[in-house]
Design a protein around this motif. Structure first.
Motif, mmCIF file in Angstrom:
data_model
loop_
_atom_site.group_PDB
_atom_site.id
_atom_site.type_symbol
_atom_site.label_atom_id
_atom_site.label_comp_id
_atom_site.label_asym_id
_atom_site.label_seq_id
_atom_site.Cartn_x
_atom_site.Cartn_y
_atom_site.Cartn_z
ATOM 1 N N ASN A 110 0.843 -1.197 0.000
ATOM 2 C CA ASN A 110 0.000 0.000 0.000
ATOM 3 C C ASN A 110 0.884 1.256 0.000
ATOM 4 N N GLY A 111 0.230 2.392 0.000
ATOM 5 C CA GLY A 111 0.963 3.652 -0.080
ATOM 6 C C GLY A 111 1.822 3.915 1.139
ATOM 7 N N ARG A 112 1.309 3.553 2.312
ATOM 8 C CA ARG A 112 2.077 3.859 3.530
ATOM 9 C C ARG A 112 3.353 3.030 3.608
ATOM 10 N N SER A 113 3.324 1.817 3.074
ATOM 11 C CA SER A 113 4.538 0.997 3.057
ATOM 12 C C SER A 113 5.544 1.585 2.068
ATOM 13 N N THR A 124 7.114 4.548 3.689
ATOM 14 C CA THR A 124 8.066 4.091 4.710
ATOM 15 C C THR A 124 9.403 3.736 4.065
ATOM 16 N N LEU A 125 9.364 3.002 2.949
ATOM 17 C CA LEU A 125 10.615 2.615 2.278
ATOM 18 C C LEU A 125 11.352 3.852 1.765
ATOM 19 N N ALA A 126 10.594 4.808 1.221
ATOM 20 C CA ALA A 126 11.220 6.037 0.734
ATOM 21 C C ALA A 126 11.957 6.741 1.875
ATOM 22 N N LEU A 127 11.310 6.820 3.029
ATOM 23 C CA LEU A 127 11.907 7.527 4.171
ATOM 24 C C LEU A 127 13.109 6.763 4.726
ATOM 25 N N LYS A 128 12.976 5.443 4.816
ATOM 26 C CA LYS A 128 14.073 4.627 5.340
ATOM 27 C C LYS A 128 15.318 4.741 4.467
ATOM 28 N N ALA A 129 15.121 4.941 3.177
ATOM 29 C CA ALA A 129 16.253 4.957 2.253
ATOM 30 C C ALA A 129 17.107 6.212 2.409
ATOM 31 N N TYR A 130 16.497 7.315 2.884
ATOM 32 C CA TYR A 130 17.221 8.588 2.853
ATOM 33 C C TYR A 130 17.430 9.251 4.211
ATOM 34 N N PHE A 131 16.775 8.732 5.269
ATOM 35 C CA PHE A 131 16.875 9.416 6.557
ATOM 36 C C PHE A 131 17.361 8.477 7.652
ATOM 37 N N TYR A 186 1.422 9.712 8.802
ATOM 38 C CA TYR A 186 1.983 9.704 10.157
ATOM 39 C C TYR A 186 2.560 8.328 10.487
ATOM 40 N N GLU A 187 1.790 7.297 10.115
ATOM 41 C CA GLU A 187 2.212 5.927 10.390
ATOM 42 C C GLU A 187 3.536 5.615 9.687
ATOM 43 N N ALA A 188 3.657 6.055 8.444
ATOM 44 C CA ALA A 188 4.878 5.787 7.675
ATOM 45 C C ALA A 188 6.078 6.505 8.300
ATOM 46 N N VAL A 189 5.870 7.757 8.684
ATOM 47 C CA VAL A 189 6.957 8.534 9.294
ATOM 48 C C VAL A 189 7.429 7.841 10.572
ATOM 49 N N LYS A 190 6.487 7.397 11.387
ATOM 50 C CA LYS A 190 6.810 6.694 12.625
ATOM 51 C C LYS A 190 7.514 5.369 12.348
ATOM 52 N N ALA A 191 6.986 4.625 11.373
ATOM 53 C CA ALA A 191 7.551 3.312 11.064
ATOM 54 C C ALA A 191 8.998 3.428 10.592
ATOM 55 N N GLY A 197 0.733 -0.052 -3.840
ATOM 56 C CA GLY A 197 1.525 1.180 -3.839
ATOM 57 C C GLY A 197 2.852 0.916 -4.519
ATOM 58 N N ALA A 198 3.635 1.960 -4.666
ATOM 59 C CA ALA A 198 4.955 1.814 -5.269
ATOM 60 C C ALA A 198 5.846 2.952 -4.802
ATOM 61 N N VAL A 199 7.123 2.661 -4.718
ATOM 62 C CA VAL A 199 8.087 3.714 -4.410
ATOM 63 C C VAL A 199 9.111 3.740 -5.529
ATOM 64 N N ILE A 200 9.487 4.943 -5.940
ATOM 65 C CA ILE A 200 10.522 5.105 -6.950
ATOM 66 C C ILE A 200 11.659 5.903 -6.321
ATOM 67 N N PHE A 201 12.840 5.280 -6.259
ATOM 68 C CA PHE A 201 14.030 5.952 -5.726
ATOM 69 C C PHE A 201 14.704 6.661 -6.887
ATOM 70 N N ARG A 202 14.772 7.968 -6.801
ATOM 71 C CA ARG A 202 15.270 8.747 -7.932
ATOM 72 C C ARG A 202 16.711 9.208 -7.751
ATOM 73 N N LYS A 203 17.181 9.124 -6.507
ATOM 74 C CA LYS A 203 18.599 9.440 -6.227
ATOM 75 C C LYS A 203 19.180 8.205 -5.557
ATOM 76 N N GLU A 204 20.480 8.116 -5.571
ATOM 77 C CA GLU A 204 21.126 6.974 -4.934
ATOM 78 C C GLU A 204 20.688 6.870 -3.474
ATOM 79 N N LYS A 205 20.274 5.667 -3.071
ATOM 80 C CA LYS A 205 19.782 5.489 -1.710
ATOM 81 C C LYS A 205 20.945 5.577 -0.714
ATOM 82 N N LEU A 206 20.698 6.167 0.439
ATOM 83 C CA LEU A 206 21.734 6.258 1.462
ATOM 84 C C LEU A 206 21.782 4.997 2.318
#
Ligand SMILES: *Cc1c(COP(=O)(O)O)cnc(C)c1O
Length: 394
Positions: free
Chosen positions: A43-46, A49-56, A73-78, A209-218
């Motif tokens: 889903n979108g929240r997952s 979450t992956l987008a946030l985990k990759a860069y922060f 909110y759930e994604a930010v927390k996760a 849902g889907a996530v697209i990483f557009r810059k190199e993941k950290l």
């Protein structure tokens, strides 16, 4: 009630047989469209979450639109991050440079003196405060939401992000296909783009849902690999059919009751209750549907989302509408972070976000695929309740 699956779409969805290769096709399409590396999600929240985990890093703070879905909110927390809610502009339901600047200037902490609050006036009013400023040095990112398909002022926000060294994440749940004022498409600006294919989102495939990483993941991210649970797949397959059934039952006055029962016995899941799970894929028929909807989007160019206006005495108006058979249930959003049943978990800074609070109490909205003819008498009922002089679309 799955109105987007009218005209036999529900029947088509019921019998769609997806294959493994449909995942690949969707991934390839998204990677090309948004120019990055794509992972499909439950889903979108997952996805977010992956987008946030990759860069922060865990503990980082992130600026979030102060009028949003609990899923965000759930994604930010996760992802282990802290949300900083930013007030919105009433004309487009998005944060503005002014409110972002206020947020970065630091919130004044509420000092409790014998249990009573002292410092909690709005900021930027030139007055002294008694509380210390919260430190905003750990804000590292900003989530752009383009609420209900209304684009943010991207140029200004990009400049702001650069000045404060923030990474931009674009959440396209409301705005797949939307163009920014400078001509760029939403989803082609930030370091990552998250899409939701949930019910009534701009790409509705029941869920996914889907996530697209557009810059190199950290940070290395493991792509979702598990197939969806059988129960979730079945629910996704049958929801459009149940929706069609209940829509027809509204003519004899029991559609709402039957749908509520479907929810109660878990044959239908409310989208807000969808579980966050970063290991699972969407179902294959959902991947088929999402790809078809994305291709349609490119053809029509019109972003499907919701029209809004502000009214007074909303509860009374909604009751009146309901008596005439118009259900404006599931308003986006009846709380600054919705749905209401999750609002208390958020500890939303209401005093910092007066516009978000106003909007959540006065907004009504519906998907734009309802025509003036569909709505007919509803518009006449709404008219006397309109809040005059507030920014709203026609
Ligand atoms: C619904 C929504 C999401 C997440 O979507 P799900 O597929 O329900 O997890 C993310 N952001 C916004 C703004 C949304 O409204």
């Amino acid at each position: 009630m799955a109105a987007e699956y009218a005209d036999g779409e529900w029947l088509k969805h019921l019998f769609t047989i997806g294959k493994r290769i449909d995942y690949d096709k969707l991934v390839r399409f998204l990677s090309r469209k948004y120019n990055g590396e794509t992972m499909l999600c439950k889903n979108g929240r997952s996805a977010l979450t992956l987008a946030l985990k990759a860069y922060f890093e865990p503990g980082d703070e992130i600026l979030v639109n102060g009028f949003t879905c609990y899923a965000v909110y759930e994604a930010v927390k996760a992802a282990g991050l802290k949300p900083v809610f930013v007030d919105i502009d009433k004309s487009n339901l998005n944060f503005s440079i002014e409110s972002l600047t206020n947020a970065m200037a630091g919130q004044f902490e509420v000092i409790r003196d014998n249990g009573s609050e002292i410092a909690s006036e709005p900021r930027n009013d030139g007055r002294e405060r008694s509380g210390p400023k919260t430190d905003r040095s750990s804000v590292r990112g900003i989530i752009i939401q383009n609420t209900l398909g209304n684009p943010v002022d991207i140029k200004a926000i990009e400049k702001f992000a650069n000045e404060h060294d923030l990474m931009i994440i674009e959440d396209l749940a409301h705005s797949a296909g939307v163009k920014y004022k400078d001509g760029r498409e939403a989803g082609t600006v930030g370091v990552a783009t998250a899409l939701s294919f949930g019910k009534d989102k701009s790409i509705d495939a029941v869920s996914g849902g889907a996530v697209i990483f557009r810059k190199e993941k950290l940070h290395e991210i493991k792509a979702p690999f598990k197939l969806p649970k059988l129960s979730d797949s079945l629910r996704a397959r049958f929801y459009p059919m149940f929706g069609a059934l209940c829509r027809n039952l509204t003519y004899i006055g029991i559609g709402g009751a039957v749908m509520r029962m479907m929810v109660k016995i878990h044959f239908v899941e409310k989208s807000a209750d969808s579980k966050l799970d970063i290991e699972r894929l969407p179902s294959k028929p959902e991947a088929v549907r999402a790809l078809n909807k994305l291709k349609e989007l490119r053809r029509s160019g019109e972003p499907p989302m919701r029209d809004f206006c502000f009214v007074h005495d909303r509860a009374e108006l909604l009751k009146k509408l309901q008596r005439k058979g118009y259900y404006f249930g599931g308003l986006w959003y009846e709380k600054p972070v919705s749905p209401e049943r999750y609002y208390n978990k958020v500890h939303f800074p209401e005093k910092e976000c007066p516009n978000a609070l106003y909007v959540s109490e006065h907004i009504i909205n519906l998907p734009i695929y309802y025509t003036k003819r569909d709505l007919g008498p509803a518009l006449t009922i709404i008219e006397p309740y309109l809040e005059k002089g507030e920014g709203q679309n026609e």
